[in-house]
Design a protein around this motif. Structure first.
Motif, PDB file in Angstrom:
ATOM      1  N   GLU A   1       0.833  -1.194   0.000  1.00 50.73           N
ATOM      2  CA  GLU A   1       0.000   0.000   0.000  1.00 50.73           C
ATOM      3  C   GLU A   1       0.873   1.251   0.000  1.00 50.73           C
ATOM      4  O   GLU A   1       1.897   1.298   0.660  1.00 50.73           O
ATOM      5  CB  GLU A   1      -0.874  -0.026   1.243  1.00 50.73           C
ATOM      6  N   LEU A   2       0.442   2.275  -0.734  1.00 55.08           N
ATOM      7  CA  LEU A   2       1.209   3.527  -0.802  1.00 55.08           C
ATOM      8  C   LEU A   2       1.117   4.280   0.518  1.00 55.08           C
ATOM      9  O   LEU A   2       0.073   4.323   1.166  1.00 55.08           O
ATOM     10  CB  LEU A   2       0.691   4.407  -1.928  1.00 55.08           C
ATOM     11  N   GLN A   3       2.219   4.905   0.889  1.00 59.47           N
ATOM     12  CA  GLN A   3       2.309   5.705   2.095  1.00 59.47           C
ATOM     13  C   GLN A   3       2.687   7.135   1.710  1.00 59.47           C
ATOM     14  O   GLN A   3       3.270   7.368   0.649  1.00 59.47           O
ATOM     15  CB  GLN A   3       3.381   5.140   3.037  1.00 59.47           C
ATOM     16  N   VAL A   4       2.382   8.095   2.576  1.00 53.84           N
ATOM     17  CA  VAL A   4       2.786   9.480   2.344  1.00 53.84           C
ATOM     18  C   VAL A   4       4.305   9.502   2.196  1.00 53.84           C
ATOM     19  O   VAL A   4       5.034   8.906   2.986  1.00 53.84           O
ATOM     20  CB  VAL A   4       2.343  10.382   3.509  1.00 53.84           C
ATOM     21  N   GLY A   5       4.763  10.158   1.123  1.00 54.30           N
ATOM     22  CA  GLY A   5       6.195  10.249   0.848  1.00 54.30           C
ATOM     23  C   GLY A   5       6.684   9.254  -0.191  1.00 54.30           C
ATOM     24  O   GLY A   5       7.780   9.407  -0.727  1.00 54.30           O
ATOM     25  N   ASP A   6       5.877   8.198  -0.486  1.00 53.72           N
ATOM     26  CA  ASP A   6       6.266   7.247  -1.523  1.00 53.72           C
ATOM     27  C   ASP A   6       6.335   7.943  -2.874  1.00 53.72           C
ATOM     28  O   ASP A   6       5.619   8.931  -3.124  1.00 53.72           O
ATOM     29  CB  ASP A   6       5.265   6.093  -1.616  1.00 53.72           C
ATOM     30  N   VAL A   7       7.201   7.430  -3.751  1.00 56.24           N
ATOM     31  CA  VAL A   7       7.355   7.981  -5.092  1.00 56.24           C
ATOM     32  C   VAL A   7       6.809   7.000  -6.101  1.00 56.24           C
ATOM     33  O   VAL A   7       7.139   5.820  -6.092  1.00 56.24           O
ATOM     34  CB  VAL A   7       8.843   8.284  -5.392  1.00 56.24           C
ATOM     35  N   ILE A   8       5.940   7.512  -6.966  1.00 59.76           N
ATOM     36  CA  ILE A   8       5.471   6.730  -8.109  1.00 59.76           C
ATOM     37  C   ILE A   8       6.280   7.253  -9.277  1.00 59.76           C
ATOM     38  O   ILE A   8       6.207   8.434  -9.613  1.00 59.76           O
ATOM     39  CB  ILE A   8       3.962   6.934  -8.349  1.00 59.76           C
ATOM     40  N   ALA A   9       7.069   6.396  -9.911  1.00 62.66           N
ATOM     41  CA  ALA A   9       8.015   6.864 -10.937  1.00 62.66           C
ATOM     42  C   ALA A   9       7.796   6.126 -12.254  1.00 62.66           C
ATOM     43  O   ALA A   9       7.206   5.056 -12.300  1.00 62.66           O
ATOM     44  CB  ALA A   9       9.442   6.658 -10.449  1.00 62.66           C
ATOM     45  N   GLY A  10       8.326   6.756 -13.306  1.00 66.30           N
ATOM     46  CA  GLY A  10       8.424   6.099 -14.594  1.00 66.30           C
ATOM     47  C   GLY A  10       7.191   6.150 -15.459  1.00 66.30           C
ATOM     48  O   GLY A  10       6.922   5.229 -16.208  1.00 66.30           O
ATOM     49  N   PHE A  11       6.413   7.201 -15.424  1.00 63.47           N
ATOM     50  CA  PHE A  11       5.316   7.312 -16.382  1.00 63.47           C
ATOM     51  C   PHE A  11       5.475   8.594 -17.174  1.00 63.47           C
ATOM     52  O   PHE A  11       6.088   9.553 -16.721  1.00 63.47           O
ATOM     53  CB  PHE A  11       3.942   7.240 -15.691  1.00 63.47           C
ATOM     54  N   ASP A  12       4.922   8.591 -18.399  1.00 58.52           N
ATOM     55  CA  ASP A  12       4.999   9.762 -19.281  1.00 58.52           C
ATOM     56  C   ASP A  12       3.812  10.672 -19.038  1.00 58.52           C
ATOM     57  O   ASP A  12       2.686  10.223 -18.853  1.00 58.52           O
ATOM     58  CB  ASP A  12       5.003   9.332 -20.759  1.00 58.52           C
ATOM     59  N   VAL A  13       4.093  11.962 -19.035  1.00 60.54           N
ATOM     60  CA  VAL A  13       3.040  12.972 -18.930  1.00 60.54           C
ATOM     61  C   VAL A  13       2.840  13.546 -20.316  1.00 60.54           C
ATOM     62  O   VAL A  13       3.773  14.032 -20.939  1.00 60.54           O
ATOM     63  CB  VAL A  13       3.445  14.086 -17.941  1.00 60.54           C
ATOM     64  N   ARG A  14       1.621  13.445 -20.832  1.00 58.75           N
ATOM     65  CA  ARG A  14       1.321  13.960 -22.170  1.00 58.75           C
ATOM     66  C   ARG A  14       0.120  14.888 -22.099  1.00 58.75           C
ATOM     67  O   ARG A  14      -0.768  14.704 -21.282  1.00 58.75           O
ATOM     68  CB  ARG A  14       1.010  12.807 -23.135  1.00 58.75           C
TER      69      ARG A  14
END
Length: 179
Positions: free
Chosen positions: A2-15
Motif C-alpha cells: 500500500e502507498l504511504q505518504v512520501g512514496d514515489v510513483i516513478a516512470g510514467f509519461d506525462v502527455r
C-alpha cells in the motif's frame, strides 16, 4: 504494498493534447515522478466562510422594524464565531459572537423613508471571513397617512385635498404682496 505518504510513483509519461481533439499529441513532458502527499492535498485550500442573511420583511412604512437572521457556513473543521451586520443607514453591529448557535436574530428599526442595503458577514473559528454578498434590500415608505410633497409640480397629497375642501367655493387665495 500500500502507498504511504512520501512514496514515489516513478516512470510514467506525462502527455497533453494541444489543438483539435483529433490532432495527435504534440506536447510530451516526458517521464515524470509523483510523490504521494496524503489526503490533505486533495482538500480544497483557501475556502472562506459563507454568510447568509434573511429578513422577516423587506418593505413597509416608517418606522419599520425588521428582524434579520444571520447564519452561514464555516470552513471545514470549525464553527461560526462572529457576525457583523451593516443595516445600510449608518448603523451597524460588529464582531458579535454566535455563541453555540448556528444562527442569530437581530432587530433593527428604520425610522426614515428610503432604500437601504443591509449586508452581513461572518467569521469562523479559523479566522476566515465570508467573501460572498449576503445582502437584503429594505424599502421603507413614509409613514402611513403622510404623503410627501412633490416639489416638481405634482399633487400635494392629503394636505392639498384638505386645503381645497376648507376654502370657500368661489374664492381664490390671493398671493401675498409686499407693500
Amino acid at each position: 504494498g500500500e502507498l504511504q505518504v512520501g512514496d514515489v510513483i516513478a516512470g510514467f509519461d506525462v502527455r497533453s493534447r494541444v489543438g483539435a481533439p483529433s490532432a495527435p499529441s504534440r506536447d510530451t513532458a516526458g517521464p515524470a515522478d509523483y510523490i504521494v502527499r496524503g489526503p490533505d492535498s486533495c482538500a480544497i485550500q483557501g475556502l472562506s466562510a459563507l454568510a447568509e442573511l434573511q429578513a422577516d420583511r423587506e418593505r413597509g412604512s416608517a418606522p419599520l422594524s425588521v428582524t434579520f437572521t444571520i447564519s452561514g457556513e464555516a470552513t471545514p473543521g470549525t464553527e461560526l464565531a462572529t457576525y457583523s451586520l451593516d443595516f445600510g443607514d449608518n448603523e451597524f453591529v460588529r464582531d458579535q459572537p454566535f455563541g453555540d448557535q448556528s444562527s442569530v436574530q437581530v432587530v433593527h428599526t428604520y425610522r426614515q423613508a428610503g432604500t437601504y442595503w443591509a449586508s452581513a458577514s461572518v467569521r469562523d473559528g479559523n479566522g476566515k471571513t465570508s467573501t460572498n454578498l449576503a445582502q437584503r434590500t429594505i424599502l421603507v415608505r413614509a409613514e402611513d397617512g403622510v404623503r410627501a410633497v412633490n416639489r416638481s409640480g405634482g399633487s400635494l397629497g392629503w394636505l392639498g385635498l384638505l386645503l381645497i375642501l376648507l376654502l370657500p367655493f368661489g374664492r381664490r387665495p390671493q398671493a401675498l404682496r409686499r407693500p
